[in-house]
Write a protein that holds these residues in place. Structure first.
Motif, PDB file in Angstrom:
ATOM      1  N   ALA A   1       2.079   1.856  28.479  1.00  0.00           N
ATOM      2  CA  ALA A   1       1.536   2.171  29.429  1.00  0.00           C
ATOM      3  C   ALA A   1       2.479   3.709  29.867  1.00  0.00           C
ATOM      4  O   ALA A   1       1.245   5.104  30.605  1.00  0.00           O
ATOM      5  CB  ALA A   1       1.991   1.413  30.962  1.00  0.00           C
ATOM      6  N   GLU A   2       3.251   3.986  30.391  1.00  0.00           N
ATOM      7  CA  GLU A   2       4.186   5.280  30.513  1.00  0.00           C
ATOM      8  C   GLU A   2       3.019   6.400  29.594  1.00  0.00           C
ATOM      9  O   GLU A   2       2.980   8.046  29.681  1.00  0.00           O
ATOM     10  CB  GLU A   2       4.719   5.380  30.333  1.00  0.00           C
ATOM     11  N   GLU A   3       3.235   6.269  28.301  1.00  0.00           N
ATOM     12  CA  GLU A   3       2.403   7.471  27.373  1.00  0.00           C
ATOM     13  C   GLU A   3       1.014   7.684  27.739  1.00  0.00           C
ATOM     14  O   GLU A   3       0.901   9.136  27.164  1.00  0.00           O
ATOM     15  CB  GLU A   3       2.174   7.202  25.759  1.00  0.00           C
ATOM     16  N   ARG A   4       0.667   6.882  28.446  1.00  0.00           N
ATOM     17  CA  ARG A   4      -1.008   7.050  28.462  1.00  0.00           C
ATOM     18  C   ARG A   4      -0.964   7.437  30.298  1.00  0.00           C
ATOM     19  O   ARG A   4      -1.744   8.017  30.872  1.00  0.00           O
ATOM     20  CB  ARG A   4      -1.462   6.200  28.532  1.00  0.00           C
ATOM     21  N   ASP A   5       0.551   7.813  30.540  1.00  0.00           N
ATOM     22  CA  ASP A   5       0.542   8.300  31.916  1.00  0.00           C
ATOM     23  C   ASP A   5       0.237   7.007  33.191  1.00  0.00           C
ATOM     24  O   ASP A   5      -0.516   6.881  33.972  1.00  0.00           O
ATOM     25  CB  ASP A   5      -0.362   9.266  32.014  1.00  0.00           C
TER      26      ASP A   5
ATOM     27  N   ARG B   1       0.244   3.499  35.583  1.00  0.00           N
ATOM     28  CA  ARG B   1       1.256   3.006  36.714  1.00  0.00           C
ATOM     29  C   ARG B   1       1.356   1.609  36.870  1.00  0.00           C
ATOM     30  O   ARG B   1      -0.299   1.407  36.779  1.00  0.00           O
ATOM     31  CB  ARG B   1       1.613   4.319  37.566  1.00  0.00           C
ATOM     32  N   PRO B   2       1.905   1.023  37.254  1.00  0.00           N
ATOM     33  CA  PRO B   2       2.109  -0.176  37.184  1.00  0.00           C
ATOM     34  C   PRO B   2       1.578  -0.707  38.797  1.00  0.00           C
ATOM     35  O   PRO B   2       1.749   0.133  39.608  1.00  0.00           O
ATOM     36  CB  PRO B   2       2.818  -0.864  37.300  1.00  0.00           C
TER      37      PRO B   2
ATOM     38  N   ILE C   1      -2.864  -1.594  35.084  1.00  0.00           N
ATOM     39  CA  ILE C   1      -2.220  -0.635  34.906  1.00  0.00           C
ATOM     40  C   ILE C   1      -3.361   0.558  35.114  1.00  0.00           C
ATOM     41  O   ILE C   1      -4.312   0.530  34.880  1.00  0.00           O
ATOM     42  CB  ILE C   1      -2.479   0.077  33.456  1.00  0.00           C
ATOM     43  N   ASP C   2      -2.495   1.187  36.081  1.00  0.00           N
ATOM     44  CA  ASP C   2      -3.537   2.373  36.710  1.00  0.00           C
ATOM     45  C   ASP C   2      -3.453   3.696  36.296  1.00  0.00           C
ATOM     46  O   ASP C   2      -1.888   4.163  35.967  1.00  0.00           O
ATOM     47  CB  ASP C   2      -3.031   2.698  38.595  1.00  0.00           C
TER      48      ASP C   2
ATOM     49  N   PRO D   1      -0.010   0.046  44.391  1.00  0.00           N
ATOM     50  CA  PRO D   1       1.218   0.520  42.922  1.00  0.00           C
ATOM     51  C   PRO D   1       2.208  -0.399  43.637  1.00  0.00           C
ATOM     52  O   PRO D   1       2.539  -0.650  44.320  1.00  0.00           O
ATOM     53  CB  PRO D   1       1.361   2.050  43.709  1.00  0.00           C
ATOM     54  N   ILE D   2       2.698  -0.377  42.563  1.00  0.00           N
ATOM     55  CA  ILE D   2       4.110  -1.367  42.355  1.00  0.00           C
ATOM     56  C   ILE D   2       5.186  -1.144  40.917  1.00  0.00           C
ATOM     57  O   ILE D   2       4.728  -0.019  40.797  1.00  0.00           O
ATOM     58  CB  ILE D   2       3.855  -3.372  42.044  1.00  0.00           C
TER      59      ILE D   2
END
Length: 91
Positions: free
Chosen positions: A17-21, A23-24, A38-39, A49-50
């Motif tokens: 997720a973070e490699e694609r920007d 966010r949970p 995944i946002d 957002p959480i």
């Protein structure tokens, strides 16, 4: 050809997720927890957002697995993902 993968590993999910920007996030429902997402980019209005801790608590409590694609057919980073029930083997 693109290939999908399934994991329950929290570190792998967060890294993807973070490699694609990404966010949970969660879409709250009447029950406890909510529908995980995944946002990416601009937050959707229904997405709350959480933090990763809450995200993975809901993920584990609902016995979910993360189905995702690492790359598209032309080799670009893919954002395709969905949450599925874990199989009997506990992947």
């Amino acid at each position: 050809m693109s290939q999908s993968h399934t994991t329950t590993n929290h570190d792998d999910i967060r890294k993807w997720a973070e490699e694609r920007d990404g966010r949970p996030a969660v879409v709250r429902t009447k029950g406890e927890g909510g529908v995980l997402r995944i946002d990416f980019g601009e937050p959707e209005e229904a997405f709350e957002p959480i933090g990763w801790d809450e995200f993975f608590r809901i993920f584990d409590e609902n016995n979910l697995a993360f189905l995702y694609q690492a790359k598209t057919g032309d080799g670009q980073a893919s954002r395709f993902n969905k949450f599925v029930e874990r199989d009997q083997k506990g992947r």
